[in-house]
Design a protein around this motif. Structure first.
Motif, PDB file in Angstrom:
ATOM      1  N   ALA A  38     -37.014  11.826   4.398  1.00  0.00           N
ATOM      2  CA  ALA A  38     -36.313  11.183   5.343  1.00  0.00           C
ATOM      3  C   ALA A  38     -36.828   9.838   5.656  1.00  0.00           C
ATOM      4  N   THR A  39     -35.814   9.014   6.527  1.00  0.00           N
ATOM      5  CA  THR A  39     -36.354   7.601   6.807  1.00  0.00           C
ATOM      6  C   THR A  39     -36.025   7.635   8.444  1.00  0.00           C
ATOM      7  N   VAL A  40     -37.066   6.868   8.940  1.00  0.00           N
ATOM      8  CA  VAL A  40     -37.148   6.559  10.455  1.00  0.00           C
ATOM      9  C   VAL A  40     -37.035   5.337  10.676  1.00  0.00           C
ATOM     10  N   ASN A  41     -35.951   4.915  11.411  1.00  0.00           N
ATOM     11  CA  ASN A  41     -35.732   3.496  11.907  1.00  0.00           C
ATOM     12  C   ASN A  41     -35.590   3.371  13.401  1.00  0.00           C
ATOM     13  N   ALA A  42     -36.445   2.413  13.923  1.00  0.00           N
ATOM     14  CA  ALA A  42     -36.226   2.227  15.458  1.00  0.00           C
ATOM     15  C   ALA A  42     -35.917   0.811  15.919  1.00  0.00           C
ATOM     16  N   THR A  43     -35.099   0.573  16.644  1.00  0.00           N
ATOM     17  CA  THR A  43     -34.605  -0.786  17.178  1.00  0.00           C
ATOM     18  C   THR A  43     -34.764  -0.887  18.808  1.00  0.00           C
ATOM     19  N   SER A  44     -35.440  -1.800  19.239  1.00  0.00           N
ATOM     20  CA  SER A  44     -35.449  -2.128  20.882  1.00  0.00           C
ATOM     21  C   SER A  44     -34.099  -2.065  21.507  1.00  0.00           C
ATOM     22  N   VAL A  45     -34.133  -1.240  22.645  1.00  0.00           N
ATOM     23  CA  VAL A  45     -32.781  -1.262  23.374  1.00  0.00           C
ATOM     24  C   VAL A  45     -32.317  -2.721  23.710  1.00  0.00           C
ATOM     25  N   ASP A  46     -33.007  -3.686  23.827  1.00  0.00           N
ATOM     26  CA  ASP A  46     -32.452  -5.051  23.858  1.00  0.00           C
ATOM     27  C   ASP A  46     -32.189  -5.813  22.428  1.00  0.00           C
ATOM     28  N   ARG A  47     -32.356  -4.914  21.362  1.00  0.00           N
ATOM     29  CA  ARG A  47     -32.077  -5.453  20.158  1.00  0.00           C
ATOM     30  C   ARG A  47     -32.866  -6.600  19.556  1.00  0.00           C
TER      31      ARG A  47
END
Length: 215
Positions: free
Chosen positions: A68-77
């Motif tokens: 699997a791959t996990v990606n995270a983006t801050s709420v304010d991008r």
């Protein structure tokens, strides 16, 4: 010449049967549990993204290695992290987590599984700011008790209470001619004899001068 097309057809048929057998053997796990997995992003632990992955149809845990791959983006991008992989959480039935750590903040996390079956999950998680632990102050050691001053003795010497002795009054022991026992009697006897002898000599001398004056 006629045997060549037949041979080619037989070879193609055997290759096709081999592919069919492989195709039937590979998805045996998927046939038992289904062809999709359920991915639930449960949150974070000390910044590590935590998930639970089970088979969609029966809810059984996935025993195979999950790709699997996990990606995270801050709420304010303004920030993004990943892609990361998932590792199994020891001692859990269906727990998986990232080896990497998210920075403090609010994140939208997506997880896409490709093996042993397809799956997708996403959620928003918050990683709090952890204050650094201040260094512990050294523990004060118990110091040795100071020696206490000796208490004044209640039995004070009699000389301290009455003051120093009068130096003009001689002590009995310092008087001349005073001895203990029979020595005191012998001293007074000798002194008396000497005094009598002196008195007798003086009287005799006086008598001699008186007689000489009469003549």
């Amino acid at each position: 010449m006629r045997t060549r097309p037949a041979f080619r057809a037989f070879t193609a048929l055997g290759f096709l049967l081999t592919l069919v057998a492989q195709a039937l053997a590979m998805p045996s796990t998927a046939r038992a549990h289904g062809d999709t997995v359920k991915v639930v992003v449960t949150g974070q632990r000390d910044g590590h993204v935590t998930t639970e992955i089970t088979w969609e149809n029966d809810g059984d845990a996935v025993e195979e290695t999950v790709a699997a791959t996990v990606n995270a983006t801050s709420v304010d991008r303004t920030r993004s992290m990943g892609p990361w992989r998932l590792v199994r959480v020891p001692g859990t039935r269906a727990g998986w987590m990232t080896a990497e750590v998210l920075a403090p903040g609010n994140w939208k996390v997506t997880v896409d599984v490709g093996f042993p079956a397809l799956g997708h999950g996403e959620a928003e998680i918050a990683v709090p700011v952890v204050d650094p632990v201040p260094p512990s102050a050294p523990t004060p050691t118990a110091s040795a008790p100071l020696p206490s001053a000796p208490a004044p003795s209640s039995a004070a010497p009699s000389s301290a209470a009455t003051g120093p002795a009068d130096p003009s009054s001689p002590s009995p022991s310092s008087s001349p001619g005073v001895t203990s026992g029979g020595g005191r009697t012998g001293w007074w006897t000798t002194a008396g004899l000497v005094g009598i002898a002196l008195v007798g000599a003086a009287v005799g001398l006086w008598l001699r001068r008186a007689r000489a004056g009469r003549r």
